[in-house]
Design an enzyme around this catalytic site. Sequence first.
Site, PDB file in Angstrom:
ATOM      1  N   SER A 173       3.198   1.646  12.885  1.00 50.17           N
ATOM      2  CA  SER A 173       2.580   1.485  14.204  1.00 50.17           C
ATOM      3  C   SER A 173       1.310   0.680  13.996  1.00 50.17           C
ATOM      4  O   SER A 173       0.494   1.005  13.114  1.00 50.17           O
ATOM      5  CB  SER A 173       2.251   2.829  14.858  1.00 50.17           C
ATOM      6  OG  SER A 173       3.419   3.545  15.199  1.00 50.17           O
TER       7      SER A 173
ATOM      8  N   ASP B  91      -6.916   3.113   9.770  1.00 49.02           N
ATOM      9  CA  ASP B  91      -6.097   2.947   8.573  1.00 49.02           C
ATOM     10  C   ASP B  91      -6.901   2.308   7.438  1.00 49.02           C
ATOM     11  O   ASP B  91      -6.764   2.660   6.263  1.00 49.02           O
ATOM     12  CB  ASP B  91      -4.896   2.039   8.838  1.00 49.02           C
ATOM     13  CG  ASP B  91      -4.230   2.241  10.183  1.00 49.02           C
ATOM     14  OD1 ASP B  91      -4.907   2.669  11.132  1.00 49.02           O
ATOM     15  OD2 ASP B  91      -3.032   1.935  10.293  1.00 49.02           O
TER      16      ASP B  91
ATOM     17  N   HIS C 169      -9.991  -5.405   9.531  1.00 48.81           N
ATOM     18  CA  HIS C 169      -8.770  -4.826   8.971  1.00 48.81           C
ATOM     19  C   HIS C 169      -8.005  -5.878   8.160  1.00 48.81           C
ATOM     20  O   HIS C 169      -7.570  -5.600   7.040  1.00 48.81           O
ATOM     21  CB  HIS C 169      -7.887  -4.256  10.079  1.00 48.81           C
ATOM     22  CG  HIS C 169      -6.754  -3.427   9.561  1.00 48.81           C
ATOM     23  ND1 HIS C 169      -6.955  -2.275   8.835  1.00 48.81           N
ATOM     24  CD2 HIS C 169      -5.409  -3.582   9.643  1.00 48.81           C
ATOM     25  CE1 HIS C 169      -5.787  -1.756   8.492  1.00 48.81           C
ATOM     26  NE2 HIS C 169      -4.838  -2.530   8.957  1.00 48.81           N
ATOM     27  N   LYS C 170      -7.873  -7.048   8.708  1.00 53.36           N
ATOM     28  CA  LYS C 170      -7.238  -8.165   8.016  1.00 53.36           C
ATOM     29  C   LYS C 170      -7.840  -9.453   8.560  1.00 53.36           C
ATOM     30  O   LYS C 170      -8.368  -9.494   9.677  1.00 53.36           O
ATOM     31  CB  LYS C 170      -5.719  -8.201   8.251  1.00 53.36           C
ATOM     32  CG  LYS C 170      -4.964  -6.980   7.785  1.00 53.36           C
ATOM     33  CD  LYS C 170      -3.459  -7.098   8.097  1.00 53.36           C
ATOM     34  CE  LYS C 170      -2.711  -5.831   7.714  1.00 53.36           C
ATOM     35  NZ  LYS C 170      -1.256  -5.914   8.003  1.00 53.36           N
TER      36      LYS C 170
ATOM     37  N   TYR D 129       0.807  -1.218   0.000  1.00 49.89           N
ATOM     38  CA  TYR D 129       0.000   0.000   0.000  1.00 49.89           C
ATOM     39  C   TYR D 129       0.838   1.264   0.000  1.00 49.89           C
ATOM     40  O   TYR D 129       0.386   2.322  -0.454  1.00 49.89           O
ATOM     41  CB  TYR D 129      -0.958   0.004   1.203  1.00 49.89           C
ATOM     42  CG  TYR D 129      -0.294   0.243   2.539  1.00 49.89           C
ATOM     43  CD1 TYR D 129      -0.117   1.532   3.025  1.00 49.89           C
ATOM     44  CD2 TYR D 129       0.150  -0.820   3.335  1.00 49.89           C
ATOM     45  CE1 TYR D 129       0.485   1.763   4.255  1.00 49.89           C
ATOM     46  CE2 TYR D 129       0.749  -0.600   4.552  1.00 49.89           C
ATOM     47  CZ  TYR D 129       0.919   0.695   5.017  1.00 49.89           C
ATOM     48  OH  TYR D 129       1.529   0.915   6.227  1.00 49.89           O
TER      49      TYR D 129
ATOM     50  N   GLY E 262      -4.977  10.678  10.379  1.00 52.50           N
ATOM     51  CA  GLY E 262      -4.671  11.143   9.031  1.00 52.50           C
ATOM     52  C   GLY E 262      -5.256  10.241   7.971  1.00 52.50           C
ATOM     53  O   GLY E 262      -5.854  10.709   6.986  1.00 52.50           O
ATOM     54  N   TRP E 263      -5.085   8.932   8.149  1.00 56.28           N
ATOM     55  CA  TRP E 263      -5.666   7.981   7.193  1.00 56.28           C
ATOM     56  C   TRP E 263      -7.179   8.192   7.085  1.00 56.28           C
ATOM     57  O   TRP E 263      -7.750   8.203   5.983  1.00 56.28           O
ATOM     58  CB  TRP E 263      -5.407   6.547   7.630  1.00 56.28           C
ATOM     59  CG  TRP E 263      -4.027   5.995   7.548  1.00 56.28           C
ATOM     60  CD1 TRP E 263      -3.338   5.374   8.556  1.00 56.28           C
ATOM     61  CD2 TRP E 263      -3.153   5.929   6.400  1.00 56.28           C
ATOM     62  NE1 TRP E 263      -2.107   4.939   8.117  1.00 56.28           N
ATOM     63  CE2 TRP E 263      -1.965   5.268   6.796  1.00 56.28           C
ATOM     64  CE3 TRP E 263      -3.264   6.372   5.092  1.00 56.28           C
ATOM     65  CZ2 TRP E 263      -0.901   5.036   5.931  1.00 56.28           C
ATOM     66  CZ3 TRP E 263      -2.212   6.151   4.218  1.00 56.28           C
ATOM     67  CH2 TRP E 263      -1.044   5.495   4.631  1.00 56.28           C
TER      68      TRP E 263
END
Length: 639
Positions: free
Chosen positions: A349, A159, A148-149, A54, A232-233
């Site tokens: 992180s 994220d 997320h995964k 990514y 931020g993401w």
Amino acid sequence: MRKIQLLVFATALLLSNVDAYSQPKLWSREMVATSMNLWKDSFSFGGRPARWSYDQGVILKGVEAVWNASADVRYFDYIQKSVDFFVDENGGIRGYRPDEFNIDHVNNGKLILLMYRVTGKEKYRKAADLLRGQLREHPRTSEGGFWHKKIYPYQMWLDGLYMGEPFYAEYAMTFQEDTAFNDITRQFVLMEKHARDSKTGLLYHGWDESRQQKWADKTTGLSPNFWARAMGWYGMAMVDALDYFPKDHPGRKSITDILVRYAKAITAYQDQKSGVWYDILDKHTTKGNYLEASGSAMITYTLAKGIRKGYLPASYKAAANKGYAGLVKEFIETDSNGQVNLKGTVSVSGLGGNPYRDGSFEYYMSEKVIVNDPKGMGAFIKCAAEMEALPNTTAGLGKTVMLDNFFNNEKKKDPNGKTMRFHYTWDDKTYGGYAMLGDIFGLQGVKTASLPEAPTAANLKNAQFYVIVDPDNKKESENPNYMTAEHVKVIRDWVSKGGLLVLFHNDSINTEFENFNKLPEAFGIHFNQNSLNPVQGNQYEQGAFAITAQDGIFKTSKKIYIKELSSLRLSKPAVPVFTRKGEVIMAVSKLGKGTVFAVGDPWFYNEYVDGRKLPAEYENYKAATDLVRWLIKQSHALN
């Protein structure tokens, strides 16, 4: 040879960047040059071989922004070369395993969609379909939020919204999956619902629905800290996904409302001395905490783009300016070779995994801070490109350009058999589209909209600019919508009240004249049914025009290209803007408070402004920018 060309280009960018439209120092291009120098052939990092990651997508989205702001084909070529390293001719993606259900692996699909939308190549569509297929099967929480995964079950991280949702939204727009926007909205709503802290307004990094993770609070399921890059993401995800939402979809308001709450919260934690943000947002005074580059760049980007697109009020401009000045001061350095570097980015992180990351403040402080981390560089490029555009948006903010889709209403079947509009539309990135012109308007702060119905006083009321291009004849549409006296009256009244009408006609072979001429004739302009300036193959000089600044419109462009156009015949109040060999090529007419600009060619479609076809000596991109700025100035003077 291609490698040598890219290296020469990157080296040249390191040495000099001068642009007539932006700030003297274009940090976006400086950082792109560094990226192209570091990753000439493929995306290998830290000694690892190139892999589907990514990080590269963040860099390339920044490069795309610079291409959109410059029409320099070398930026596009770099993106395509990078994508083609992974996407084979059958649409397979090297190193990608959909069964891993890792939402990070969806991020680079944004660049695959760009390649498909620009080139139309089937291999890119197939590759994008692979990633869309992952989202169809991706495991979810009980409320429908993407994990997320697969290896992080029941967990949503901030994220992941950036990794999945902008791609998902662009895919949905491109292939007309209208119901997908409900699902995309759901992701943002669920993330805020579960992760937002009512006291600070900030969102925690992660949420575990199962409450099984050691880092998860047993009551709320939340991780312990507010990580800057996670915020931020999330911010970037919102402003990027909104680009593709249908204007009337309720999710647009839902996400915009979240963005407004986000902006209020995040600016409250902006460091007043430096202008940037600490790695852990609410612990400014805690020993070990530090100012962090990537999160600061993402947050500043979110604010700047939010302002430019009208999602956030202009009052946030001060915070964006302060953030950007702080980014340059705190994190940008130039080495002895002239290369611009970004320092101050934490390499990674996360939460959980092996070795286990417990989400504590001490954990976040233990991760390495490095120079030229691609996540930070990509975020900085995106941020810098937005901030370089922001000063130009003052006059355009709050204004709308309406593109006719009624008189020009060509349709075809998309790959899924659905009917779609094409040719001179804002969404069309192929040679025949107006996507780049739409971007030029957007970079001046003007919103783009389309009008698929006949013009009326009501549907033109909120538009400052109305563009009509290449009205259909029977060759292009089985049942063309011809200009009528009623249409003329509506448009004439709108112009007289202050509207700015732009007429991009065509030559005698490619458009309809008899009915359409009723409109320009109301302003003293008549399109002659002829075809001037024929060009044979790639003999571009046959289509060259030398422009002077005497007209007051084209102030920076000197040499332009127009082929196969119709000339104009004028009567009062119309006046010529540009003539050659006794033929009027462009004209302007004033009526009441409004203005009409006319040229006998669609002119500013992608083929002749995006840099991929015309040699660089032809300055159609600059001419388009000049025209847009002139139109805004006329509107600004009237309001």
